[in-house]
Write an enzyme that holds these catalytic residues in place. Sequence first.
Site, PDB file in Angstrom:
ATOM      1  N   ASP A  73      10.536  17.055  20.097  1.00  0.00           N
ATOM      2  CA  ASP A  73      10.757  18.445  19.685  1.00  0.00           C
ATOM      3  C   ASP A  73      11.892  19.040  20.527  1.00  0.00           C
ATOM      4  OD1 ASP A  73      10.278  20.907  18.459  1.00  0.00           O
ATOM      5  OD2 ASP A  73       8.837  21.512  20.000  1.00  0.00           O
ATOM      6  N   GLU A 130      17.419  19.911  19.390  1.00  0.00           N
ATOM      7  CA  GLU A 130      18.685  20.332  18.725  1.00  0.00           C
ATOM      8  C   GLU A 130      19.873  20.199  19.657  1.00  0.00           C
ATOM      9  OE1 GLU A 130      15.792  22.137  18.796  1.00  0.00           O
ATOM     10  OE2 GLU A 130      15.219  21.350  16.850  1.00  0.00           O
ATOM     11  N   ASP A 137       8.809  25.288  12.557  1.00  0.00           N
ATOM     12  CA  ASP A 137       7.848  26.386  12.695  1.00  0.00           C
ATOM     13  C   ASP A 137       7.751  27.286  11.469  1.00  0.00           C
ATOM     14  OD1 ASP A 137       7.589  25.219  15.109  1.00  0.00           O
ATOM     15  OD2 ASP A 137       8.520  26.825  16.263  1.00  0.00           O
TER      16      ASP A 137
HETATM   17  C1  GLC Z   1       8.101  24.293  18.968  1.00  0.00           C
HETATM   18  C2  GLC Z   1       7.654  23.268  17.920  1.00  0.00           C
HETATM   19  C3  GLC Z   1       6.161  23.394  17.705  1.00  0.00           C
HETATM   20  C4  GLC Z   1       5.446  23.198  19.016  1.00  0.00           C
HETATM   21  C5  GLC Z   1       5.947  24.205  20.056  1.00  0.00           C
HETATM   22  C6  GLC Z   1       5.371  23.961  21.433  1.00  0.00           C
HETATM   23  O1  GLC Z   1       7.952  25.576  18.483  1.00  0.00           O
HETATM   24  O2  GLC Z   1       8.365  23.407  16.719  1.00  0.00           O
HETATM   25  O3  GLC Z   1       5.724  22.446  16.758  1.00  0.00           O
HETATM   26  O4  GLC Z   1       4.072  23.365  18.852  1.00  0.00           O
HETATM   27  O5  GLC Z   1       7.366  24.123  20.155  1.00  0.00           O
HETATM   28  O6  GLC Z   1       5.673  22.696  21.890  1.00  0.00           O
END
Ligand code: GLC
Length: 755
Positions: A384, A387, A461
């Site tokens: 995650d 980017e 999200d």
């Molecule tokens: C970001 C991700 C989400 C995750 C959060 C905390 O918002 O897109 O899926 O739960 O970070 O790690």
Amino acid sequence: MNALLNWDIPFDRMERLDLSGMEVQAVEKEGVRAWRLLFTQRPRDRAKAGPAVQGARPLPMEATEGLYRAEGLPPLALGEGRVRFGGLTLSLWGLPHLEALPLLRLLSDGVPYPLLALRFPLGAAHYYGLGERTGGLARRGGRFWNFTMDQPPRPGRDPLYLASPLLVRLEGDEALGFLLDESHPSLFDLGHAHPAEGRVAVASPHLDFYVLAGSLLEVVRGLTLLTGRPAMPPLWALGYHQCRYSYADSQAVREVVEAFKAHDLPLEAVWLDIHHMEGYKVFTLSPHRFPDFRALSEELAGEGVRLVPIVDPGVKVEEGYRVFEEGKRRGVFLLDDRDELLVGGVWPRRAVWPDFSREGPRAFWAEEVRRFAEENGFAGIWNDMNEPAVLELGGAESPDKALPLTARQGEKSHLEARNLYALGMAEATYQGLAALGRRPFILTRSGFPGIQRYAFVWTGDNESRHEDMALSVPMLLSLGLSGVPFAGADVGGFGQDATPELLLRWTWLGALYPFFRNHSALGTRRQEPYAFGEPWTSRMREALRFRYRLLPYLYSLAREAHEEGLPLWRPLFAYWPGEMAAFREDEFLLGEGLLAAPLLHQGEGVREVYLPPGTWWDFWAGCRVAGPALEQALGPLPLYLKEGAAIPLTEPTYPTRTARWPRLGFRVALGPAIRGRVYEDEGEGFAPGAWSELKGAFDGKRLVLAFEDRSGHPREGVWAEVLGVAPPVKGQGVLYREGRLLLDLGPGEAFAEWA
Ligand code: GLC
């Protein structure tokens, strides 16, 4: 908005370039043939390869007076300042160095034109692709950036997490694929600035692109295979996944697993969000919250439940923290424009980022992944914030959550390498997991064409709203058309509170997602499939069990994606480009033979279903339907089988073990020619598997089905269930009960006859 994306690209100040600097090549990769056009301004760029297309080999070609010909490729013409291919006519433009905006001037290295563009008449064509976007499937009239950003999918937002400079043009039944193989930020304006003109601009000293032609699916297949075969997932990746931000300790994880068991709900993996770490340090586990991690992981393994941790790229700056110290010593982190460590804030307040554009940092990361997964028994990795997302820079909020574009990544600037960050991270993670001898499973938020070689993608999200559920349909279709067959959206919605109705509908839709994971944010209402009690839990169970029934089909489609680059989800117009009503995004095909028409809107009690020409069979009721059909809410998701389709199913058993189905049943919709197939293997590892095939014919009176079983494993039974027919008068291997015709395919062949 980022300085870069704030630009109004000055198309009117650009100069038209002659095409003498354009090199034309015919190339082949994985049996796919395409034209490559490369415009360079510096001698060193002529040897440029990738970043998305690697390993394409040149094909012999002939060029006479600007007409290029190569075997197996439609000709391409270059002349009068234009490139002509199929219905596409492109011209090349450049923004002179002196005119260039400050950022470009800084990075352009003195090339005459630091911003290049292609312009082309849009004609009467439809445009699709460009990866993950909001606002529907059709791209005409819009303006789309390729610049990876931590931006949740909300209406009107662009760009989002993943960059995809890959476009499909469809006119009648002829399609054309277009791939801009440049990692620099780019813009696709498809009739936004000028209704009749397409413009593709890239902030780069070179412009490298590929074009190919065929039917829509041929082009998608071509673009996918050019950028890399989708990795074959392990079977468990296609099962049901439960996530939350966060299941923060051993106790919470155990409770979830126990609840799934108590409610007889399938569960393949529990996902660990950022709270599993000690102080947000990647590759660590909190000894307070998970004091007995090994025991937990072994206990869960005994139940067939896997654990998948999140691994973000930001490495905490902390003395004595091995990953930071060792990474610093080996020079793996990104530097600023003064060659100093670039420090920013993400979950850890002070963090540094590995430079995945270089081999050394990738090897370093792969080793960390291998060790972390091996020591703790992790089955896969969730990437995650790649980017990469940065929340703070120099003590202030970071604009656009991006690192400075002047940051250095080896020989490259972050401007050039940013879009590839997740791709490099996924490659490193893949290598780390592959070293364990299992089929790697990775989920990523960001990406670039080629990401399918390593990872599944999820759409980030979203929120617990019907609109977001509806949006996931065109988003996943678009990802599929853009070479990413394995994708899903957070089922139930990430932000905001889910309602039981929404969760149920979304769970049914999720049961058809290539990737099926329920995930929700910190502080939101719990939304596990049992969270709302009865009657909801039982209805969710029905949806989850259906997913497991469908696994032979999904796994076979996954194999097809791996072998042929075809997406699991396909728009109706891929098969019926001549039908106006097929251009819709509230229905889709799973594979070729199964049409889904989900109820997507709040309070929707019934919906109309469009069925393309031909005969369709209601998957549930088993009867023949002529469109339009009317469907009702809150039951199973409306599904239809196309005449001649045969979908392999099994009895739901969970957790999954191998992708060999001792009890196999094809659901068959009568048609003159019947075709179905099933791919089986260990569901894990790298040993080859086999396709077995069902073939049949029906002449209006006699139905013959033959099953060629190449699996080499014993079966308890292979059946075909034929939908909606009267009792036959004669047959072999035939059983007719309560309106259902079953044919026993165990001996290899069966038939039925009607008067
Ligand atoms: C970001 C991700 C989400 C995750 C959060 C905390 O918002 O897109 O899926 O739960 O970070 O790690």
